[in-house]
Design an enzyme around this catalytic site. Structure first.
Site, PDB file in Angstrom:
ATOM      1  N   CYS A 252      73.577 121.377  65.761  1.00  0.00           N
ATOM      2  CA  CYS A 252      75.010 121.528  65.535  1.00  0.00           C
ATOM      3  C   CYS A 252      75.566 120.290  64.834  1.00  0.00           C
ATOM      4  O   CYS A 252      75.191 119.163  65.152  1.00  0.00           O
ATOM      5  CB  CYS A 252      75.810 121.750  66.812  1.00  0.00           C
ATOM      6  SG  CYS A 252      75.304 123.190  67.723  1.00  0.00           S
TER       7      CYS A 252
ATOM      8  N   TRP B  75      73.801 125.592  65.850  1.00  0.00           N
ATOM      9  CA  TRP B  75      72.449 126.017  66.205  1.00  0.00           C
ATOM     10  C   TRP B  75      72.572 126.546  67.630  1.00  0.00           C
ATOM     11  O   TRP B  75      72.836 125.787  68.555  1.00  0.00           O
ATOM     12  CB  TRP B  75      71.486 124.830  66.134  1.00  0.00           C
ATOM     13  CG  TRP B  75      70.057 125.208  66.344  1.00  0.00           C
ATOM     14  CD1 TRP B  75      69.163 125.595  65.393  1.00  0.00           C
ATOM     15  CD2 TRP B  75      69.343 125.209  67.592  1.00  0.00           C
ATOM     16  NE1 TRP B  75      67.942 125.858  65.970  1.00  0.00           N
ATOM     17  CE2 TRP B  75      68.024 125.629  67.315  1.00  0.00           C
ATOM     18  CE3 TRP B  75      69.678 124.923  68.908  1.00  0.00           C
ATOM     19  CZ2 TRP B  75      67.053 125.749  68.296  1.00  0.00           C
ATOM     20  CZ3 TRP B  75      68.715 125.053  69.891  1.00  0.00           C
ATOM     21  CH2 TRP B  75      67.414 125.454  69.573  1.00  0.00           C
TER      22      TRP B  75
ATOM     23  N   ASN C 123      78.682 119.849  70.163  1.00  0.00           N
ATOM     24  CA  ASN C 123      77.248 119.786  69.900  1.00  0.00           C
ATOM     25  C   ASN C 123      76.568 119.419  71.217  1.00  0.00           C
ATOM     26  O   ASN C 123      76.893 118.386  71.798  1.00  0.00           O
ATOM     27  CB  ASN C 123      77.002 118.708  68.828  1.00  0.00           C
ATOM     28  CG  ASN C 123      75.541 118.346  68.660  1.00  0.00           C
ATOM     29  OD1 ASN C 123      74.660 119.096  69.067  1.00  0.00           O
ATOM     30  ND2 ASN C 123      75.281 117.191  68.076  1.00  0.00           N
ATOM     31  N   GLY C 124      75.663 120.266  71.712  1.00  0.00           N
ATOM     32  CA  GLY C 124      74.970 119.923  72.960  1.00  0.00           C
ATOM     33  C   GLY C 124      75.058 121.055  73.968  1.00  0.00           C
ATOM     34  O   GLY C 124      75.304 122.205  73.608  1.00  0.00           O
TER      35      GLY C 124
ATOM     36  N   GLU D 249      56.276 126.463  59.689  1.00  0.00           N
ATOM     37  CA  GLU D 249      57.712 126.347  59.931  1.00  0.00           C
ATOM     38  C   GLU D 249      58.548 126.736  58.719  1.00  0.00           C
ATOM     39  O   GLU D 249      59.682 127.171  58.888  1.00  0.00           O
ATOM     40  CB  GLU D 249      58.098 124.957  60.432  1.00  0.00           C
ATOM     41  CG  GLU D 249      57.962 123.843  59.423  1.00  0.00           C
ATOM     42  CD  GLU D 249      58.308 122.485  60.006  1.00  0.00           C
ATOM     43  OE1 GLU D 249      59.183 122.391  60.852  1.00  0.00           O
ATOM     44  OE2 GLU D 249      57.688 121.496  59.569  1.00  0.00           O
TER      45      GLU D 249
ATOM     46  N   HIS E 159      33.964 127.069  68.550  1.00  0.00           N
ATOM     47  CA  HIS E 159      34.258 127.424  69.941  1.00  0.00           C
ATOM     48  C   HIS E 159      35.369 128.471  70.036  1.00  0.00           C
ATOM     49  O   HIS E 159      36.019 128.578  71.061  1.00  0.00           O
ATOM     50  CB  HIS E 159      34.626 126.165  70.726  1.00  0.00           C
ATOM     51  CG  HIS E 159      33.530 125.147  70.712  1.00  0.00           C
ATOM     52  ND1 HIS E 159      32.382 125.295  71.449  1.00  0.00           N
ATOM     53  CD2 HIS E 159      33.385 124.014  69.989  1.00  0.00           C
ATOM     54  CE1 HIS E 159      31.571 124.266  71.211  1.00  0.00           C
ATOM     55  NE2 HIS E 159      32.168 123.478  70.319  1.00  0.00           N
TER      56      HIS E 159
ATOM     57  N   LYS F  63      67.344 120.188  62.416  1.00  0.00           N
ATOM     58  CA  LYS F  63      66.706 118.895  62.156  1.00  0.00           C
ATOM     59  C   LYS F  63      66.640 117.998  63.388  1.00  0.00           C
ATOM     60  O   LYS F  63      65.672 117.306  63.607  1.00  0.00           O
ATOM     61  CB  LYS F  63      67.490 118.207  61.039  1.00  0.00           C
ATOM     62  CG  LYS F  63      66.889 116.921  60.559  1.00  0.00           C
ATOM     63  CD  LYS F  63      65.735 117.193  59.642  1.00  0.00           C
ATOM     64  CE  LYS F  63      64.997 115.945  59.246  1.00  0.00           C
ATOM     65  NZ  LYS F  63      63.611 116.255  58.870  1.00  0.00           N
TER      66      LYS F  63
END
Ligand code: F6R
Length: 617
Positions: free
Chosen positions: A2, A75, A101-102, A497, A513, A612
């Site tokens: 954010c 985000w 933000n958070g 990504e 393996h 980011k």
């Protein structure tokens, strides 16, 4: 995660806010919104699911009438990306607007209290709970000052946040606060800016205050910037910093994407990482952080490296470097696991925390835990003055310059460079690395920028062409040994990504393996096979792949004759000591991931679901 931006001053707030949001879009880009205080009509809010460009298409500027406003690029944490969950959020009485933000961890408890008192909620977000909680304090005590109400509310919430809040009755005032997420205040001539980083206001002012953890500020043209602690309401005299950031550094400069620009910046970024630190003539590595704490490192029982994602891959390479040259045992841990598994940490441990952003929530929490147990914390960060840089006991900046593309490229190779310096410095200091070998390696470090330039020049065109062959592929394998096992992990992460092709990195010998079962004529396998190290073993691995008809893309040295003969595609890089080969080999893998993603039509700078700076756990 954010981005927050805000403005109060004489310019048209809409343009400052929206242009600022475009610069912060790397922090989150699933929805965007703006709030303006429009004289005589109150708040104007526009918000939408989607990017800042979508916001621009549905919003209006009020042609210069609005001089104060805030914006947000999101985000999603609480609630899916949608118009109603987008910020800004409004309190029930329509008077308070917030961008955040958070995460507010106890939002459901507060929501229940507020719901019982008749407050209603139109979104699924924790943010809408917080703005109504502020209203609640003002409803309870109508004489309460707005910023005090914000402070009261913040004293009751747990979590991590940076917030900006406006109140219709407190004209021209922005209230901001930070705990765990960054917030900068730009100081202009008769104007103030707020933002998650300085990029939105760097063309308007070179002076900024970085709000400290647990501080809040009331900002207005009349009263200036008044900073207080959230807990104790103590007034703070802020440190004003001069911004070193230039506009050029945060623009694309003719490249189609930031990621491509940042890949091509690597000769310069590695040069900047080394500058002033490698003094070949004097035969020394001069790094203040290490220099002042050599004994602490030398006496360490072990070094624990903590990081996430790409930075964790750098940490793995750091393990090879430090164990080889300094002979100090190293453990590399995902910060997210370390913080929750009750690790054994003693006062004799040194913890190296690696983070590009310096804000990653898991890395921060892991550092705090190690600090509590008395370990010495050495931070390797790219963002100057970031939370991790501040909380560390000592450290080194990578000086790679702002990295805006969400996929980390130049920050990674800069981290590898710093870890090389640390390993060589410690090895020399504790006598495990002889002078002749030390001199040879530090001289070679200085040649890396030129070699990367050569890699970019000689491989760019062919990788661009070659990448067209892999657009329909669903899976990739990346294999490497020794120092280039982490390079394989990083190459695979880069591809998945940004292109959304599934990719796995493995130590080449592990192929037998399990992963070998995947190999057929449709499976491209990237082999990182410089001639030093375990070359003969890699040759055998390639033979095993070819016997199963896998398509081999090899990264080899110019002089290679064996692996390249068996490869379907060959990427050549200059010769180097094995320990530096990850720096050179990573560059073509970044280019390959970039072009495959671009040809598949993906947004490489803003890959889906990513952001980011991961300031939530
Ligand atoms: C991948 C990438 C992420 C970050 C990770 C840690 O390209 O960028 O994996 O490396 O989120 O971030 P920092 O280094 O900022 O702590």
């Amino acid at each position: 995660m954010c981005g927050i931006v805000g403005y109060t001053g004489f310019q048209e707030a809409y343009s400052v806010v929206v242009n600022g949001l475009k610069r912060l879009e790397y922090r989150g880009y699933d929805s965007a919104g703006v709030v303006l205080e429009v004289p005589e009509s109150g708040f104007y809010i526009a918000k939408t699911k989607g990017k800042v460009a979508d916001l621009v298409s549905i919003s209006q500027s009020f042609e210069g009438k609005a001089r104060i406003g805030m914006g947000h690029t999101r985000w999603a944490t609480h609630g899916v990306p949608s118009d109603k969950n987008a910020h800004p959020h409004l309190s029930n009485n329509g008077k308070i607007s917030i961008v955040h933000n958070g995460i507010i961890e106890n939002y459901d408890t507060i929501k229940k209290i507020l719901t019982d008192k008749g407050y209603t909620f139109g979104s699924e977000t924790d943010t809408e709970v917080l703005v109504n909680f502020i209203q609640y304090f003002m409803d309870t005590d109508p004489a309460l000052d707005f910023s005090e109400a914000v402070r009261y509310a913040l004293n009751e919430v747990y979590g991590a946040y940076a917030i900006a809040v406006m109140h219709r009755d407190f004209h021209g005032e922005l209230v901001v606060a930070r705990l765990g997420s960054p917030l900068a205040i730009g100081l202009g001539e008769k104007e103030y800016f707020i933002a998650s980083d300085a990029s939105p206001f760097v063309e308007f002012t070179k002076e900024a205050i970085y709000l400290e953890e647990g501080h809040m500020a009331t900002i207005s043209l009349d009263k200036g910037v008044d900073i207080r602690t959230i807990k104790g309401n103590e007034r703070i005299t802020p440190a004003i910093q001069e911004l070193k950031l230039s506009l050029e550094e945060i623009e694309k400069g003719g490249y189609e994407h930031f990621m491509l620009k940042e890949i091509f910046e690597q000769p310069k970024s590695i040069h900047d990482t080394l500058r002033g630190r490698v003094l070949v003539d004097e035969g020394i590595i001069k790094m203040a952080g290490i220099w002042d704490h050599l004994e602490r490192f030398s006496k360490a029982d072990r070094i624990i490296i903590i990081a996430c994602g790409t930075s964790w891959h750098a940490g793995l390479t750091g393990e090879y470097l430090i164990e080889e040259y300094a002979r100090i045992p190293v453990e590399v841990e995902y910060a997210s696991e370390f913080r929750y598994r009750n690790p054994i940490i003693t006062e004799r441990d040194v913890v190296i925390a690696i983070s590009q952003s310096g804000e990653t929530a898991d890395t921060m929490a892991a550092i705090k835990l190690a600090k509590e147990k008395g370990a010495f914390i050495y931070g390797i960060c790219n963002v100057v003055d970031s939370s991790i840089a501040r909380i560390s006991d000592a450290g080194s900046y990578t000086h790679a310059g702002p990295e805006i593309g969400v996929a980390s490229t130049k920050a990674f190779t800069a981290q590898l460079t710093i870890l090389s310096l640390i390993a060589l410095k410690l090895g020399k200091h504790n006598g495990n690395l002889g002078n002749a070998e030390f001199m040879k390696l530090i001289s070679e470090l200085e040649t890396l920028p030129k070699k990367i330039e050569e890699v970019l020049e000689t491989t760019h065109g062919s990788i661009k062409e070659m990448s067209k062959n892999f657009l329909e592929v669903s899976n990739f394998l990346y294999l490497g040994r020794g120092y280039n096992f982490p390079t394989a992990l990083e190459g695979a992460l880069k591809l998945k990504e940004i292109s959304y092709i599934h990719a796995e990195g493995y130590p080449a010998a592990e192929m037998k393996h399990g992963p070998i079962a995947l190999i057929d004529e449709n499976m491209p396998i990237v082999i990182i096979a410089p001639q030093k190290g375990h070359y003969d073993k890699i040759v055998s691995n390639v033979q095993e792949i070819k016997a199963r008809k896998g398509k081999v893309i090899s990264v080899v040295n110019y002089a290679d004759s064996r692996v390249s003969k068996m490869s379907d595609y060959t990427i050549e890089i200059p010769d180097s000591s094995e320990c530096f080969s990850p720096i050179l080999a990573s560059v073509p893998l970044q280019l390959m991931a970039y072009y495959i993603a671009v040809y598949r039509g993906a947004n490489v700078d803003q890959p889906r679901n990513l952001a980011k700076s991961v300031t939530v756990e």
